[in-house]
Scaffold this motif. Structure first.
Motif, PDB file in Angstrom:
ATOM      1  N   CYS A  62       0.854  -1.185   0.000  1.00 56.79           N
ATOM      2  CA  CYS A  62       0.000   0.000   0.000  1.00 56.79           C
ATOM      3  C   CYS A  62       0.892   1.237   0.000  1.00 56.79           C
ATOM      4  O   CYS A  62       1.833   1.330   0.783  1.00 56.79           O
ATOM      5  CB  CYS A  62      -0.908   0.000   1.228  1.00 56.79           C
ATOM      6  SG  CYS A  62      -1.937   1.476   1.341  1.00 56.79           S
ATOM      7  N   CYS A  75      -6.673  -6.477   2.135  1.00 55.36           N
ATOM      8  CA  CYS A  75      -7.236  -5.624   1.095  1.00 55.36           C
ATOM      9  C   CYS A  75      -8.389  -6.346   0.412  1.00 55.36           C
ATOM     10  O   CYS A  75      -8.521  -7.565   0.515  1.00 55.36           O
ATOM     11  CB  CYS A  75      -6.180  -5.234   0.055  1.00 55.36           C
ATOM     12  SG  CYS A  75      -5.713  -6.532  -1.082  1.00 55.36           S
ATOM     13  N   GLN A  77     -10.211  -6.905  -3.380  1.00 56.88           N
ATOM     14  CA  GLN A  77      -9.831  -6.842  -4.785  1.00 56.88           C
ATOM     15  C   GLN A  77     -11.086  -7.019  -5.624  1.00 56.88           C
ATOM     16  O   GLN A  77     -11.801  -8.005  -5.471  1.00 56.88           O
ATOM     17  CB  GLN A  77      -8.809  -7.945  -5.086  1.00 56.88           C
ATOM     18  CG  GLN A  77      -8.005  -7.697  -6.311  1.00 56.88           C
ATOM     19  CD  GLN A  77      -6.846  -8.683  -6.411  1.00 56.88           C
ATOM     20  OE1 GLN A  77      -6.993  -9.848  -6.082  1.00 56.88           O
ATOM     21  NE2 GLN A  77      -5.711  -8.208  -6.880  1.00 56.88           N
ATOM     22  N   VAL A  89      -9.148  -3.347  -9.084  1.00 51.20           N
ATOM     23  CA  VAL A  89      -9.103  -2.290  -8.073  1.00 51.20           C
ATOM     24  C   VAL A  89      -8.806  -2.933  -6.724  1.00 51.20           C
ATOM     25  O   VAL A  89      -9.561  -3.794  -6.259  1.00 51.20           O
ATOM     26  CB  VAL A  89     -10.433  -1.509  -8.011  1.00 51.20           C
ATOM     27  CG1 VAL A  89     -10.356  -0.408  -6.971  1.00 51.20           C
ATOM     28  CG2 VAL A  89     -10.779  -0.938  -9.363  1.00 51.20           C
ATOM     29  N   GLN A  90      -7.696  -2.547  -6.100  1.00 55.85           N
ATOM     30  CA  GLN A  90      -7.324  -3.031  -4.770  1.00 55.85           C
ATOM     31  C   GLN A  90      -7.563  -1.908  -3.773  1.00 55.85           C
ATOM     32  O   GLN A  90      -7.107  -0.786  -3.982  1.00 55.85           O
ATOM     33  CB  GLN A  90      -5.842  -3.400  -4.715  1.00 55.85           C
ATOM     34  CG  GLN A  90      -5.505  -4.742  -5.251  1.00 55.85           C
ATOM     35  CD  GLN A  90      -4.036  -5.070  -5.020  1.00 55.85           C
ATOM     36  OE1 GLN A  90      -3.198  -4.172  -4.884  1.00 55.85           O
ATOM     37  NE2 GLN A  90      -3.720  -6.330  -4.984  1.00 55.85           N
ATOM     38  N   THR A  91      -8.239  -2.215  -2.666  1.00 57.39           N
ATOM     39  CA  THR A  91      -8.489  -1.224  -1.624  1.00 57.39           C
ATOM     40  C   THR A  91      -7.913  -1.741  -0.319  1.00 57.39           C
ATOM     41  O   THR A  91      -8.286  -2.826   0.148  1.00 57.39           O
ATOM     42  CB  THR A  91      -9.988  -0.951  -1.460  1.00 57.39           C
ATOM     43  OG1 THR A  91     -10.529  -0.565  -2.734  1.00 57.39           O
ATOM     44  CG2 THR A  91     -10.238   0.150  -0.453  1.00 57.39           C
ATOM     45  N   CYS A  92      -6.995  -0.985   0.268  1.00 62.75           N
ATOM     46  CA  CYS A  92      -6.371  -1.345   1.544  1.00 62.75           C
ATOM     47  C   CYS A  92      -7.419  -1.236   2.653  1.00 62.75           C
ATOM     48  O   CYS A  92      -8.140  -0.234   2.735  1.00 62.75           O
ATOM     49  CB  CYS A  92      -5.194  -0.418   1.817  1.00 62.75           C
ATOM     50  SG  CYS A  92      -4.384  -0.704   3.403  1.00 62.75           S
ATOM     51  N   ARG A  96      -7.810   2.542   3.614  1.00 62.01           N
ATOM     52  CA  ARG A  96      -8.850   2.725   2.582  1.00 62.01           C
ATOM     53  C   ARG A  96      -8.327   3.345   1.292  1.00 62.01           C
ATOM     54  O   ARG A  96      -9.094   3.897   0.522  1.00 62.01           O
ATOM     55  CB  ARG A  96     -10.018   3.573   3.111  1.00 62.01           C
ATOM     56  CG  ARG A  96     -10.748   2.963   4.262  1.00 62.01           C
ATOM     57  CD  ARG A  96     -11.579   1.835   3.766  1.00 62.01           C
ATOM     58  NE  ARG A  96     -12.321   1.227   4.872  1.00 62.01           N
ATOM     59  CZ  ARG A  96     -12.675  -0.035   4.891  1.00 62.01           C
ATOM     60  NH1 ARG A  96     -12.366  -0.805   3.886  1.00 62.01           N
ATOM     61  NH2 ARG A  96     -13.321  -0.530   5.901  1.00 62.01           N
ATOM     62  N   ARG A  97      -7.046   3.282   1.049  1.00 64.38           N
ATOM     63  CA  ARG A  97      -6.491   3.793  -0.213  1.00 64.38           C
ATOM     64  C   ARG A  97      -6.673   2.721  -1.288  1.00 64.38           C
ATOM     65  O   ARG A  97      -6.445   1.551  -1.034  1.00 64.38           O
ATOM     66  CB  ARG A  97      -5.023   4.126  -0.037  1.00 64.38           C
ATOM     67  CG  ARG A  97      -4.423   4.798  -1.239  1.00 64.38           C
ATOM     68  CD  ARG A  97      -2.978   5.147  -0.963  1.00 64.38           C
ATOM     69  NE  ARG A  97      -2.395   5.757  -2.137  1.00 64.38           N
ATOM     70  CZ  ARG A  97      -1.819   6.940  -2.146  1.00 64.38           C
ATOM     71  NH1 ARG A  97      -1.756   7.639  -1.045  1.00 64.38           N
ATOM     72  NH2 ARG A  97      -1.307   7.428  -3.249  1.00 64.38           N
ATOM     73  N   SER A  98      -7.052   3.151  -2.489  1.00 65.48           N
ATOM     74  CA  SER A  98      -7.269   2.180  -3.560  1.00 65.48           C
ATOM     75  C   SER A  98      -6.282   2.424  -4.698  1.00 65.48           C
ATOM     76  O   SER A  98      -5.823   3.545  -4.916  1.00 65.48           O
ATOM     77  CB  SER A  98      -8.702   2.244  -4.071  1.00 65.48           C
ATOM     78  OG  SER A  98      -8.964   3.503  -4.617  1.00 65.48           O
ATOM     79  N   GLN A  99      -5.973   1.339  -5.400  1.00 68.72           N
ATOM     80  CA  GLN A  99      -5.091   1.387  -6.554  1.00 68.72           C
ATOM     81  C   GLN A  99      -5.782   0.663  -7.702  1.00 68.72           C
ATOM     82  O   GLN A  99      -6.432  -0.349  -7.486  1.00 68.72           O
ATOM     83  CB  GLN A  99      -3.768   0.669  -6.275  1.00 68.72           C
ATOM     84  CG  GLN A  99      -2.964   1.229  -5.138  1.00 68.72           C
ATOM     85  CD  GLN A  99      -1.672   0.455  -4.972  1.00 68.72           C
ATOM     86  OE1 GLN A  99      -0.773   0.568  -5.800  1.00 68.72           O
ATOM     87  NE2 GLN A  99      -1.571  -0.317  -3.913  1.00 68.72           N
ATOM     88  N   ARG A 100      -5.619   1.203  -8.909  1.00 68.96           N
ATOM     89  CA  ARG A 100      -6.192   0.561 -10.095  1.00 68.96           C
ATOM     90  C   ARG A 100      -5.065   0.044 -10.974  1.00 68.96           C
ATOM     91  O   ARG A 100      -4.068   0.722 -11.170  1.00 68.96           O
ATOM     92  CB  ARG A 100      -7.001   1.560 -10.919  1.00 68.96           C
ATOM     93  CG  ARG A 100      -8.303   1.941 -10.341  1.00 68.96           C
ATOM     94  CD  ARG A 100      -9.073   2.821 -11.293  1.00 68.96           C
ATOM     95  NE  ARG A 100      -8.225   3.774 -12.004  1.00 68.96           N
ATOM     96  CZ  ARG A 100      -8.532   4.338 -13.152  1.00 68.96           C
ATOM     97  NH1 ARG A 100      -9.665   4.052 -13.742  1.00 68.96           N
ATOM     98  NH2 ARG A 100      -7.727   5.198 -13.725  1.00 68.96           N
TER      99      ARG A 100
END
Length: 157
Positions: A62, A75, A77, A89-92, A96-100
């Motif tokens: 993250c 997380c 997914q 889309v992964q959300t910690c 609560r931070r997300s990555q695409r």
């Protein structure tokens, strides 16, 4: 020769910290704080020594809280479709931070492409420098100014 050994030892240390974070989470999922400490230490060492980490390693950390991202544990997914493309889309779950990430089987990262490798580059001579407007006749300078200002040549109007 000494520089290569230093880098190898640094990468071994980074690998050890990353594996230790995985082992800590595998033994007890409640040890997320210790795994986060290992990942944060790994991230700061890599930044301090200016080492490039593999994208597969960076994608499992993250960027907000340095948690190790394990789907279902630390997380969530999800698979999304947007504008005709598939995304993961992964959300910690900690911050609560997300990555695409683009989920296209045909997509290649720049580092994995053959033209990115130094040995595969065909153009060995440096690119030609742009002409100096002071050395050009005045009509060429005006033509260049029109091209750069409008984005197309006067003959294409």
């Amino acid at each position: 020769m000494a520089g290569q050994v230093k880098d190898r030892e640094a990468f071994q240390r980074l690998s050890f910290l990353y594996q230790a974070a995985h082992c800590v989470l595998a033994q007890d999922p409640e040890n997320q704080a210790l795994a986060r400490f290992y990942c944060h230490t790994e991230k700061t060492i890599a930044k301090r020594l200016v080492l490039r980490r593999d994208p597969s390693v960076k994608r499992t950390l993250c960027r907000g809280c340095s948690s190790l991202l394990v789907p279902g544990l630390t997380c969530t997914q999800r698979q999304r479709r947007r504008r005709g493309q598939r995304w993961t889309v992964q959300t910690c779950l900690t911050c609560r931070r997300s990555q695409r990430f683009l989920n296209d089987p045909k997509h290649l990262l720049w580092g994995d492409r053959p033209e990115a490798q130094l040995g595969n580059q065909t153009d060995s001579k440096p690119p030609e420098p742009l002409p100096n407007p002071a050395h050009l006749p005045t009509e060429k300078v005006q033509l260049q100014a029109a091209v750069t200002r409008d984005g197309f040549t006067p003959s294409s109007r």
